[in-house]
Design a protein around this motif. Structure first.
Motif, PDB file in Angstrom:
ATOM      1  N   THR A   1      -7.457  -6.546   5.224  1.00 16.36           N
ATOM      2  CA  THR A   1      -6.211  -6.709   5.978  1.00 16.36           C
ATOM      3  C   THR A   1      -6.383  -6.220   7.409  1.00 16.36           C
ATOM      4  O   THR A   1      -5.917  -6.859   8.363  1.00 16.36           O
TER       5      THR A   1
ATOM      6  N   PHE B   1       0.824  -1.207   0.000  1.00 16.64           N
ATOM      7  CA  PHE B   1       0.000   0.000   0.000  1.00 16.64           C
ATOM      8  C   PHE B   1       0.863   1.263   0.000  1.00 16.64           C
ATOM      9  O   PHE B   1       0.542   2.243  -0.674  1.00 16.64           O
TER      10      PHE B   1
ATOM     11  N   PHE C   1      -4.723  -0.047   9.304  1.00 16.14           N
ATOM     12  CA  PHE C   1      -5.121  -0.533   7.982  1.00 16.14           C
ATOM     13  C   PHE C   1      -6.528  -0.052   7.604  1.00 16.14           C
ATOM     14  O   PHE C   1      -6.796   0.229   6.426  1.00 16.14           O
ATOM     15  N   LEU C   2      -7.419   0.050   8.572  1.00 12.45           N
ATOM     16  CA  LEU C   2      -8.771   0.530   8.284  1.00 12.45           C
ATOM     17  C   LEU C   2      -8.753   2.005   7.880  1.00 12.45           C
ATOM     18  O   LEU C   2      -9.463   2.416   6.960  1.00 12.45           O
TER      19      LEU C   2
ATOM     20  N   SER D   1      -7.145  -3.392   1.712  1.00 14.19           N
ATOM     21  CA  SER D   1      -6.652  -2.801   2.956  1.00 14.19           C
ATOM     22  C   SER D   1      -7.651  -3.011   4.092  1.00 14.19           C
ATOM     23  O   SER D   1      -7.258  -3.293   5.230  1.00 14.19           O
ATOM     24  N   PHE D   2      -8.937  -2.880   3.795  1.00 13.22           N
ATOM     25  CA  PHE D   2      -9.969  -3.090   4.821  1.00 13.22           C
ATOM     26  C   PHE D   2      -9.946  -4.533   5.319  1.00 13.22           C
ATOM     27  O   PHE D   2      -9.974  -4.784   6.534  1.00 13.22           O
TER      28      PHE D   2
ATOM     29  N   TYR E   1      -4.551   9.177   5.215  1.00 14.76           N
ATOM     30  CA  TYR E   1      -3.917   7.901   4.887  1.00 14.76           C
ATOM     31  C   TYR E   1      -2.600   7.737   5.632  1.00 14.76           C
ATOM     32  O   TYR E   1      -2.282   6.653   6.145  1.00 14.76           O
TER      33      TYR E   1
ATOM     34  N   SER F   1      -7.424   2.246   4.440  1.00 17.17           N
ATOM     35  CA  SER F   1      -8.459   1.854   3.496  1.00 17.17           C
ATOM     36  C   SER F   1      -9.338   3.041   3.116  1.00 17.17           C
ATOM     37  O   SER F   1      -9.630   3.268   1.932  1.00 17.17           O
TER      38      SER F   1
ATOM     39  N   ALA G   1      -8.478  -0.395  -1.743  1.00 14.68           N
ATOM     40  CA  ALA G   1      -9.067  -0.022  -0.457  1.00 14.68           C
ATOM     41  C   ALA G   1      -9.747  -1.216   0.202  1.00 14.68           C
ATOM     42  O   ALA G   1      -9.657  -1.405   1.425  1.00 14.68           O
ATOM     43  N   ILE G   2     -10.434  -2.024  -0.588  1.00 12.89           N
ATOM     44  CA  ILE G   2     -11.088  -3.219  -0.044  1.00 12.89           C
ATOM     45  C   ILE G   2     -10.051  -4.185   0.524  1.00 12.89           C
ATOM     46  O   ILE G   2     -10.240  -4.766   1.607  1.00 12.89           O
TER      47      ILE G   2
ATOM     48  N   ALA H   1      -9.561   4.785  -0.650  1.00 16.22           N
ATOM     49  CA  ALA H   1     -10.853   4.858  -1.340  1.00 16.22           C
ATOM     50  C   ALA H   1     -11.192   6.296  -1.744  1.00 16.22           C
ATOM     51  O   ALA H   1     -11.770   6.536  -2.814  1.00 16.22           O
TER      52      ALA H   1
END
Length: 442
Positions: free
Chosen positions: A202, A36, A98-99, A199-200, A124, A102, A196-197, A106
């Motif tokens: 994760t 990322f 990580f959230l 990362s979410f 971020y 994400s 982004a998904i 996004a």
């Protein structure tokens, strides 16, 4: 017997109550973090052109400005998340990071101007700071001291794999989607949404797979003032002072590659070769992939070298490779040429060599009483290197030539190289000491 087997995993001696699942989750976090962290700056040229309509002659300054303020946010956030991870544990802070990343990923393609893009980048960066802070501490939490070297080497491999996934998959997605019929903006939004998904997901995996609680204090737990004061005091040791200078070069190198390599190739591909922005970005990913592939292969070599000869001599070799690789770009006019491939190989080796050799040098020299402050100031020196690379690199990229950031940091590496050679000559002229040796006792 089952309990004894559980305490050893992937050849690593694990701390009490650490499971194989915890270790696998940690290494996946290492892979994902670099993936990322590489995607945002390397995918930025596509976004600046296709979404914000910023002309290529301004890309260097804009990218440098975004990196500069992002690094400022990371420096401040790390000082906050270190103590928080000590108090609440690594698991919630890592998952939170990580959230937040994400959400930032996004929102990135939905920014309407540079100001909004900066706000999203700062958000971020706060998430990235949370993750990087805990990753530093998790090695100490999970692995016994006798396995730390092997654990760190495996961490470097996972970082390399994450960078390779970014350049050979994520950076190619806009081109793949456009070839399937999507417009440039649709391809960009779909790419950022997919990342982004990931990362979410994760972040959720971190909340499930990491061990709750914290065994040791993070080296980022001290205040910035305390780290600066004690870190500067420790710099009276010439080996520690050299490690600080090497960290400046190593982290600056990393930023130069991550930002200006991709920018150079994509701008040339669209302006000179008539490529679409997505195709140019994919081609840039291939060039960066060569550099990262060499870094991946070179990591164990420099690790072994640092144990076979003195750490300062290993650093001298890394700095020499870095100075030659970055400086040679001044002769490159076509970034798609064979000359650029040769430079990419040297740059990748120099980049990872400086990171590894500076890291083992500071770990060897840092006194037990102020280890946290020394490592913290070492990290801070690297952050300053990123700041300088962002500002100077962006200015030189736009006002002088595309190779300007690389040539500038070649000169910085050369200065630190002279410093390291002078220290090695002074040390070797005296009775050899353990402090500069790379033997098992170090």
């Amino acid at each position: 017997m089952a309990q004894l087997q559980e305490r050893r995993f992937l050849g690593l001696e694990l701390e009490k109550e650490v499971s194989g699942t915890n270790v696998l989750t940690f290494y996946f976090a290492c892979l994902a973090t670099i993936m990322f962290a590489s995607f945002i700056p390397q995918g930025q040229p596509f976004l600046l052109t296709e979404f914000l309509g910023i002309p290529p002659e301004r890309h260097g300054m804009v990218s440098g400005m975004l990196n500069f303020w992002a690094e400022i946010a990371i420096i401040i956030a790390v000082a906050i998340f270190g103590p928080l991870s000590d108090r609440f544990g690594r698991r919630p802070i890592t998952g939170f990071g990580f959230l937040v990343m994400s959400g930032g990923i996004a929102l990135y393609p939905h920014a309407r101007d540079v100001s909004e893009l900066l706000l999203v980048r700062l958000g971020y960066s706060i998430g990235l700071a949370a993750v990087t802070t805990t990753i530093v501490a998790l090695v100490a939490d999970y692995v016994r001291d006798q396995s730390r070297g092997r654990a760190t080497g495996l961490q470097g491999v996972m970082n390399g794999v994450g960078a390779m996934i970014c350049v050979f998959l994520l950076l190619k997605l806009p081109s793949i989607l456009q070839n399937s019929g999507a417009t440039a903006q649709e391809a960009g939004i779909q790419t950022y949404s997919l990342v982004a998904i990931i990362s979410f997901i994760t972040g959720v995996l971190m909340l499930i797979g990491l061990k709750p609680g914290a065994r040791t204090k993070s080296e980022h737990s001290e205040s910035l003032l305390s780290i600066t004061r004690n870190g500067l005091r420790a710099a009276q040791d010439p080996g520690i002072a050299l490690a600080y200078g090497a960290s400046f070069v190593a982290r600056g190198n990393l930023m130069i590659v991550g930002t200006f390599f991709t920018l150079w190739v994509t701008n040339y591909g669209t302006a000179e070769l008539g490529m679409s922005r997505a195709d140019a970005l994919a081609s840039a990913g291939m060039i960066v992939g060569i550099a990262q592939g060499c870094a991946l292969l070179g990591a164990p070599l420099f690790g072994i070298l640092a144990d076979k000869i003195t750490r300062v001599r290993a650093l001298i070799i890394a700095l020499a490779v870095s100075a030659i690789g970055y400086g040679s770009t001044i002769f490159v006019t076509d970034p798609f040429s064979t000359g650029m491939i040769v430079c990419a190989v040297m740059i990748g080796l120099g980049e990872i060599g400086c990171i590894i050799t500076s890291g083992v040098l500071v770990a060897q020299q840092a006194p037990e009483s102020h280890r946290g402050a020394v490592i913290g100031f070492f990290t801070l020196s690297g952050a300053v290197g990123i700041l300088v690379a962002s500002v100077a690199g962006g200015y030189l990229f736009d006002t002088w030539r595309e190779s300007g950031p690389f040539v500038f940091f070649s000169g910085v590496a050369l200065l630190v190289l002279v410093w390291a050679i002078a220290l090695e000559l002074r040390t070797s002229s005296k009775t050899p000491t353990v402090a500069m040796a790379g033997d098992a006792s170090a």
